[in-house]
Design a protein around this motif. Structure first.
Motif, short mmCIF file in Angstrom:
data_model
loop_
_atom_site.label_atom_id
_atom_site.label_comp_id
_atom_site.label_asym_id
_atom_site.label_seq_id
_atom_site.Cartn_x
_atom_site.Cartn_y
_atom_site.Cartn_z
N THR A 85 19.01 -13.19 48.48
CA THR A 85 19.83 -12.66 47.39
C THR A 85 21.01 -13.60 47.22
N MET A 86 21.08 -14.24 46.06
CA MET A 86 22.10 -15.26 45.81
C MET A 86 23.03 -14.83 44.68
N PHE A 87 24.28 -15.23 44.79
CA PHE A 87 25.26 -15.06 43.73
C PHE A 87 24.81 -15.90 42.55
N ARG A 88 24.62 -15.28 41.38
CA ARG A 88 24.09 -15.97 40.21
C ARG A 88 25.15 -16.27 39.16
N ALA A 89 26.01 -15.29 38.89
CA ALA A 89 27.01 -15.47 37.83
C ALA A 89 28.14 -14.48 38.04
N GLU A 118 14.40 -22.45 45.61
CA GLU A 118 15.19 -22.20 44.41
C GLU A 118 16.67 -22.11 44.74
N ALA A 119 16.98 -21.43 45.83
CA ALA A 119 18.38 -21.26 46.24
C ALA A 119 19.07 -22.59 46.51
N ARG A 120 18.34 -23.54 47.06
CA ARG A 120 18.93 -24.85 47.36
C ARG A 120 19.33 -25.61 46.09
N ARG A 121 18.64 -25.34 45.00
CA ARG A 121 18.93 -26.03 43.73
C ARG A 121 19.85 -25.22 42.81
N HIS A 122 20.05 -23.97 43.14
CA HIS A 122 20.78 -23.05 42.27
C HIS A 122 22.27 -23.38 42.17
N ARG A 123 22.78 -23.28 40.95
CA ARG A 123 24.23 -23.43 40.70
C ARG A 123 24.71 -22.18 39.98
N MET A 179 15.87 -15.25 45.04
CA MET A 179 15.34 -16.62 44.95
C MET A 179 14.63 -16.99 46.24
N THR A 180 13.68 -17.88 46.08
CA THR A 180 13.06 -18.47 47.27
C THR A 180 14.09 -19.42 47.88
#
Length: 132
Positions: free
Chosen positions: A4-8, A97-102, A93-94
């Motif tokens: 679970t990643m912070f998206r926006a 995906e998380a490693r590339r996510h901004r 995210m996988t």
């Protein structure tokens, strides 16, 4: 596995209204939603900077250009007009995906006008491990 990643987020919005008798949610100006990439009816976390209250709800689009930030239903008990809140969206995210996510961060002024949009660079974990 997913993370679970912070998206926006919309950072330090000022509450313009609290409507206890509405069905529930947070109403946000459509332009603020668009600037952040948060969708209408998306689940969000709302953090009140003034009193520490945290809640989960969903967004409802408000009139474009109105700069509306209205906590509705029971959430109206957790904020007063003028309180500063942070609205945060997350995504599953996988690890790849998380490693590339901004994430996208929208800063606003005291009238809820966007002043800056940030998409910070995220250092890949393998770069950290390599001492980069």
């Amino acid at each position: 596995m997913t993370l679970t990643m912070f998206r926006a987020k919309l950072h330090r919005l000022r509450v313009t209204e609290a409507d206890l008798y509405y069905e529930g949610s947070i109403t946000l100006d459509e332009e603020l939603l668009a600037a952040s990439g948060i969708l209408p009816y998306e689940k969000v976390q709302v953090v009140n900077v003034n009193n520490g209250a945290r809640l989960e709800t969903y967004t409802i689009p408000g009139a474009p250009g109105s700069r509306t930030v209205c906590l509705n239903g029971p959430a109206a008990r957790l904020a007063a007009r003028g309180d500063e809140v942070i609205v945060i969206a997350y995504a599953q995210m996988t690890p790849e995906e998380a490693r590339r996510h901004r994430p996208r961060i929208v800063l606003v002024d005291e009238h809820n006008n966007p002043t800056e949009v940030r998409e910070p660079y995220v250092v890949p974990p393998e770069a950290l491990l390599a001492g980069a």
